[in-house]
Motif scaffolding. Structure first.
Motif, PDB file in Angstrom:
ATOM      1  N   ARG A   6      -5.729   0.442  -3.804  1.00  0.00           N
ATOM      2  CA  ARG A   6      -5.626  -1.019  -3.804  1.00  0.00           C
ATOM      3  C   ARG A   6      -5.104  -1.491  -2.442  1.00  0.00           C
ATOM      4  O   ARG A   6      -4.069  -1.026  -1.957  1.00  0.00           O
ATOM      5  CB  ARG A   6      -4.691  -1.504  -4.907  1.00  0.00           C
ATOM      6  CG  ARG A   6      -4.495  -3.010  -4.951  1.00  0.00           C
ATOM      7  CD  ARG A   6      -3.673  -3.422  -6.162  1.00  0.00           C
ATOM      8  NE  ARG A   6      -3.322  -4.836  -6.118  1.00  0.00           N
ATOM      9  CZ  ARG A   6      -4.123  -5.836  -6.462  1.00  0.00           C
ATOM     10  NH1 ARG A   6      -5.353  -5.579  -6.883  1.00  0.00           N
ATOM     11  NH2 ARG A   6      -3.718  -7.081  -6.397  1.00  0.00           N
ATOM     12  N   ILE A   7      -5.837  -2.426  -1.840  1.00  0.00           N
ATOM     13  CA  ILE A   7      -5.471  -3.016  -0.554  1.00  0.00           C
ATOM     14  C   ILE A   7      -5.238  -4.506  -0.752  1.00  0.00           C
ATOM     15  O   ILE A   7      -6.067  -5.205  -1.351  1.00  0.00           O
ATOM     16  CB  ILE A   7      -6.575  -2.791   0.496  1.00  0.00           C
ATOM     17  CG1 ILE A   7      -6.707  -1.297   0.807  1.00  0.00           C
ATOM     18  CG2 ILE A   7      -6.291  -3.587   1.765  1.00  0.00           C
ATOM     19  CD1 ILE A   7      -7.884  -0.955   1.687  1.00  0.00           C
ATOM     20  N   VAL A  91       5.041  -4.470  -2.874  1.00  0.00           N
ATOM     21  CA  VAL A  91       4.619  -5.640  -3.639  1.00  0.00           C
ATOM     22  C   VAL A  91       4.638  -6.865  -2.734  1.00  0.00           C
ATOM     23  O   VAL A  91       5.541  -7.027  -1.909  1.00  0.00           O
ATOM     24  CB  VAL A  91       5.551  -5.874  -4.854  1.00  0.00           C
ATOM     25  CG1 VAL A  91       5.329  -7.262  -5.462  1.00  0.00           C
ATOM     26  CG2 VAL A  91       5.324  -4.802  -5.903  1.00  0.00           C
ATOM     27  N   VAL A  92       3.645  -7.727  -2.904  1.00  0.00           N
ATOM     28  CA  VAL A  92       3.614  -9.040  -2.257  1.00  0.00           C
ATOM     29  C   VAL A  92       3.747 -10.093  -3.338  1.00  0.00           C
ATOM     30  O   VAL A  92       3.030 -10.054  -4.345  1.00  0.00           O
ATOM     31  CB  VAL A  92       2.294  -9.265  -1.485  1.00  0.00           C
ATOM     32  CG1 VAL A  92       2.259 -10.674  -0.887  1.00  0.00           C
ATOM     33  CG2 VAL A  92       2.120  -8.220  -0.392  1.00  0.00           C
ATOM     34  N   SER A 101       0.739  -5.660  -6.224  1.00  0.00           N
ATOM     35  CA  SER A 101       1.084  -4.333  -5.729  1.00  0.00           C
ATOM     36  C   SER A 101       0.005  -3.854  -4.755  1.00  0.00           C
ATOM     37  O   SER A 101      -1.155  -4.263  -4.829  1.00  0.00           O
ATOM     38  CB  SER A 101       1.213  -3.350  -6.890  1.00  0.00           C
ATOM     39  OG  SER A 101      -0.027  -3.240  -7.582  1.00  0.00           O
ATOM     40  N   TYR A 102       0.416  -2.993  -3.823  1.00  0.00           N
ATOM     41  CA  TYR A 102      -0.547  -2.480  -2.846  1.00  0.00           C
ATOM     42  C   TYR A 102      -0.264  -1.021  -2.534  1.00  0.00           C
ATOM     43  O   TYR A 102       0.865  -0.551  -2.628  1.00  0.00           O
ATOM     44  CB  TYR A 102      -0.489  -3.303  -1.552  1.00  0.00           C
ATOM     45  CG  TYR A 102       0.803  -3.196  -0.781  1.00  0.00           C
ATOM     46  CD1 TYR A 102       1.038  -2.139   0.116  1.00  0.00           C
ATOM     47  CD2 TYR A 102       1.814  -4.143  -0.935  1.00  0.00           C
ATOM     48  CE1 TYR A 102       2.232  -2.041   0.823  1.00  0.00           C
ATOM     49  CE2 TYR A 102       3.016  -4.046  -0.226  1.00  0.00           C
ATOM     50  CZ  TYR A 102       3.217  -2.989   0.650  1.00  0.00           C
ATOM     51  OH  TYR A 102       4.393  -2.881   1.345  1.00  0.00           O
ATOM     52  N   ASP A 103      -1.327  -0.330  -2.150  1.00  0.00           N
ATOM     53  CA  ASP A 103      -1.185   0.987  -1.528  1.00  0.00           C
ATOM     54  C   ASP A 103      -1.165   0.832  -0.013  1.00  0.00           C
ATOM     55  O   ASP A 103      -0.450   1.548   0.684  1.00  0.00           O
ATOM     56  CB  ASP A 103      -2.335   1.904  -1.942  1.00  0.00           C
ATOM     57  CG  ASP A 103      -2.309   2.203  -3.429  1.00  0.00           C
ATOM     58  OD1 ASP A 103      -1.230   2.521  -3.948  1.00  0.00           O
ATOM     59  OD2 ASP A 103      -3.372   2.092  -4.069  1.00  0.00           O
ATOM     60  N   ARG A 104      -1.978  -0.110   0.483  1.00  0.00           N
ATOM     61  CA  ARG A 104      -1.929  -0.486   1.898  1.00  0.00           C
ATOM     62  C   ARG A 104      -1.998  -2.006   1.986  1.00  0.00           C
ATOM     63  O   ARG A 104      -2.647  -2.676   1.171  1.00  0.00           O
ATOM     64  CB  ARG A 104      -3.071   0.148   2.687  1.00  0.00           C
ATOM     65  CG  ARG A 104      -3.018   1.653   2.675  1.00  0.00           C
ATOM     66  CD  ARG A 104      -3.349   2.323   3.991  1.00  0.00           C
ATOM     67  NE  ARG A 104      -3.014   3.741   3.877  1.00  0.00           N
ATOM     68  CZ  ARG A 104      -3.875   4.688   3.487  1.00  0.00           C
ATOM     69  NH1 ARG A 104      -5.138   4.376   3.259  1.00  0.00           N
ATOM     70  NH2 ARG A 104      -3.461   5.936   3.357  1.00  0.00           N
ATOM     71  N   LEU A 105      -1.317  -2.511   3.018  1.00  0.00           N
ATOM     72  CA  LEU A 105      -1.173  -3.958   3.184  1.00  0.00           C
ATOM     73  C   LEU A 105      -1.590  -4.353   4.602  1.00  0.00           C
ATOM     74  O   LEU A 105      -1.207  -3.702   5.575  1.00  0.00           O
ATOM     75  CB  LEU A 105       0.293  -4.358   2.946  1.00  0.00           C
ATOM     76  CG  LEU A 105       0.700  -5.805   3.259  1.00  0.00           C
ATOM     77  CD1 LEU A 105       0.011  -6.774   2.308  1.00  0.00           C
ATOM     78  CD2 LEU A 105       2.220  -5.953   3.175  1.00  0.00           C
ATOM     79  N   LEU A 106      -2.347  -5.439   4.692  1.00  0.00           N
ATOM     80  CA  LEU A 106      -2.694  -6.023   5.993  1.00  0.00           C
ATOM     81  C   LEU A 106      -2.099  -7.418   6.081  1.00  0.00           C
ATOM     82  O   LEU A 106      -2.350  -8.264   5.221  1.00  0.00           O
ATOM     83  CB  LEU A 106      -4.213  -6.118   6.160  1.00  0.00           C
ATOM     84  CG  LEU A 106      -4.685  -6.883   7.411  1.00  0.00           C
ATOM     85  CD1 LEU A 106      -4.226  -6.183   8.687  1.00  0.00           C
ATOM     86  CD2 LEU A 106      -6.194  -7.061   7.404  1.00  0.00           C
ATOM     87  N   LEU A 107      -1.332  -7.655   7.132  1.00  0.00           N
ATOM     88  CA  LEU A 107      -0.815  -8.993   7.419  1.00  0.00           C
ATOM     89  C   LEU A 107      -1.709  -9.625   8.478  1.00  0.00           C
ATOM     90  O   LEU A 107      -1.850  -9.096   9.588  1.00  0.00           O
ATOM     91  CB  LEU A 107       0.622  -8.918   7.917  1.00  0.00           C
ATOM     92  CG  LEU A 107       1.643  -8.338   6.936  1.00  0.00           C
ATOM     93  CD1 LEU A 107       3.025  -8.293   7.582  1.00  0.00           C
ATOM     94  CD2 LEU A 107       1.681  -9.151   5.645  1.00  0.00           C
ATOM     95  N   ALA A 108      -2.298 -10.759   8.130  1.00  0.00           N
ATOM     96  CA  ALA A 108      -3.189 -11.480   9.039  1.00  0.00           C
ATOM     97  C   ALA A 108      -2.899 -12.966   8.881  1.00  0.00           C
ATOM     98  O   ALA A 108      -3.776 -13.771   8.543  1.00  0.00           O
ATOM     99  CB  ALA A 108      -4.650 -11.159   8.729  1.00  0.00           C
ATOM    100  N   THR A 109      -1.659 -13.335   9.139  1.00  0.00           N
ATOM    101  CA  THR A 109      -1.175 -14.680   8.827  1.00  0.00           C
ATOM    102  C   THR A 109      -1.436 -15.699   9.934  1.00  0.00           C
ATOM    103  O   THR A 109      -1.130 -16.877   9.772  1.00  0.00           O
ATOM    104  CB  THR A 109       0.336 -14.636   8.513  1.00  0.00           C
ATOM    105  OG1 THR A 109       1.005 -13.835   9.495  1.00  0.00           O
ATOM    106  CG2 THR A 109       0.571 -14.011   7.154  1.00  0.00           C
TER     107      THR A 109
END
Length: 406
Positions: A6-7, A91-92, A101-109
């Motif tokens: 999950r991304i 978690v976000v 919940s995430y396994d990998r997270l991308l921040l693109a704010t």
């Protein structure tokens, strides 16, 4: 690295949406959730200060068609900004109370417009330009040939000024700097100053602002540091942007001295399985041997597509040179690379006066950047010279076949 199940992508702008699309295009079949604060589906920003302000379109360039996200099993949550990242729990939390919940997270704010620290910036008739809604509102304000003051002579300011003049508005540009697009150096700045002057723009350069005047019915003027006041029905504040790093900072991610979130060459942050791309990413760039943060369209698009493979388990560095373009009146140009006009030698091929030229910047004989203005035949050659950090002489750049240079 193994492929995550999950991304989660925080930010539904160009970088975030490009990453989501590239994940599916590359065959990733795990869960993807994209959280975006705006109500509009992901779109590209360049048309906002160009076609839309000029009245040539009511819509931007959408990153993908409306049915792409549901059709590719991407959970796109619009009007749902993220409020908290819990790194330990992975978690976000979003503004509606949801937890992702995430396994990998991308921040693109992305970024937000910089404000003026003066009284009156909240008056009716004072605008910034960052979103589709901003562009539509500003275009409406330009109607009826109002008196427009543009504060800031960078890319957004000059493009908006051109759009306002082409719709008949009276335009004055104000900046503490001595010329428009001063980041390119005085010679190129003079080209753009002449272009806008020919189209009727007035200037108040080298001057700060102390106050925006007016009342409940709207702004009426811009007061300068010398005590004079410019009459104004519309004021656009275009003094740059700042990266949206509050979420990253609160989560405890390392920030860069240059601004933005510190990431390595592959766009990984200081936290395991957390990446950043686009305007907020202060990347350790292999080409330049230092951190680079770029706010232009191509960087968001290309970093988003690139980081997708790393989110899925890759570790490839991002090595592209910065690129941007502008269209103002009858002038169009493209810029490749990363120059420092204060230390680089400017070499011009063509005619500055006719606004048909290519500008090169050299540092110790190597090409750091190239900018073609109203000349469109050498794009691939210019890219190769910049990417290869070609070792050339000014005479070669002025007179030789560019495609044949090393």
């Amino acid at each position: 690295m193994s492929e995550p199940k999950r991304i989660v992508i925080v930010g539904a702008g160009l970088a975030g949406a490009s990453a989501a699309a590239a994940l599916r295009d590359n065959g990733y079949d795990g869960e993807i959730a994209v959280l975006g604060a705006e109500a509009h589906r992901p779109y590209e920003l360049p048309p906002l200060s160009k076609r839309i302000l000029l009245g040539q379109s009511d819509e931007p360039d959408w990153v993908r068609d409306a049915d792409f996200y549901s059709g590719h099993d991407i959970d796109l949550r619009l009007g749902t900004g993220a409020t908290r990242v819990e790194l330990g729990a992975r978690v976000v939390q979003d503004a509606r109370g949801g937890r992702h919940s995430y396994d990998r997270l991308l921040l693109a704010t992305g970024s937000q417009p910089r404000t003026l620290p003066v009284r009156g910036v909240d008056l009716p008739g004072v605008y910034s330009l960052r979103t589709l809604d901003d562009a539509l509102a500003l275009r409406s304000a330009f109607a009826g040939s109002p008196r427009v003051v543009v504060v800031g002579t960078g890319w957004i300011g000059t493009e908006a000024a051109a759009a306002a003049r082409q719709q008949g508005a009276e335009v004055t540009m104000v900046d503490v700097l001595p010329g428009p697009l001063w980041v390119l150096g005085p010679e190129i700045s003079e080209v753009f100053a002449g272009l806008h002057t020919e189209h009727g723009v007035q200037w108040r350069l080298g001057s700060g602002i102390t106050e925006l005047t007016g009342g409940p019915s709207g702004v009426t003027g811009v007061r300068l540091a010398d005590g004079s006041e410019l009459p104004a029905d519309v004021v656009l504040v275009a003094v740059g942007a700042v990266p949206r790093v509050d979420l990253a900072h609160a989560a405890g991610l390392e920030l860069a001295d240059e601004g933005g979130v510190a990431v390595d060459a592959s766009l990984r942050t200081s936290a395991p399985d957390v990446y950043a791309a686009g305007d907020i990413a202060a990347q350790w760039h292999p080409r330049y041997g230092r951190r680079v943060r770029v706010e232009h369209w191509a960087n968001a698009k290309n970093q988003g597509a690139h980081v997708a493979a790393n989110l899925a388990g890759g570790q490839e560095p991002y090595t592209r040179s910065p690129y941007f373009f502008t269209d103002q009146y009858d002038l169009g140009c493209e810029y490749r690379g990363l120059a420092d006009p204060s230390r680089d030698e400017l070499v011009v091929r063509g005619d500055l006066g006719k606004r048909e030229f290519t500008a090169f910047w050299l540092r110790e004989g190597q090409v750091t950047a190239a900018m073609n203005v109203n000349m469109w035949d050498d794009g691939d050659a210019l890219q190769a010279l910049v990417d290869g950090e070609a070792k050339v002489t000014p005479e070669q750049l002025r007179n030789s076949d560019l495609a044949a240079l090393p």
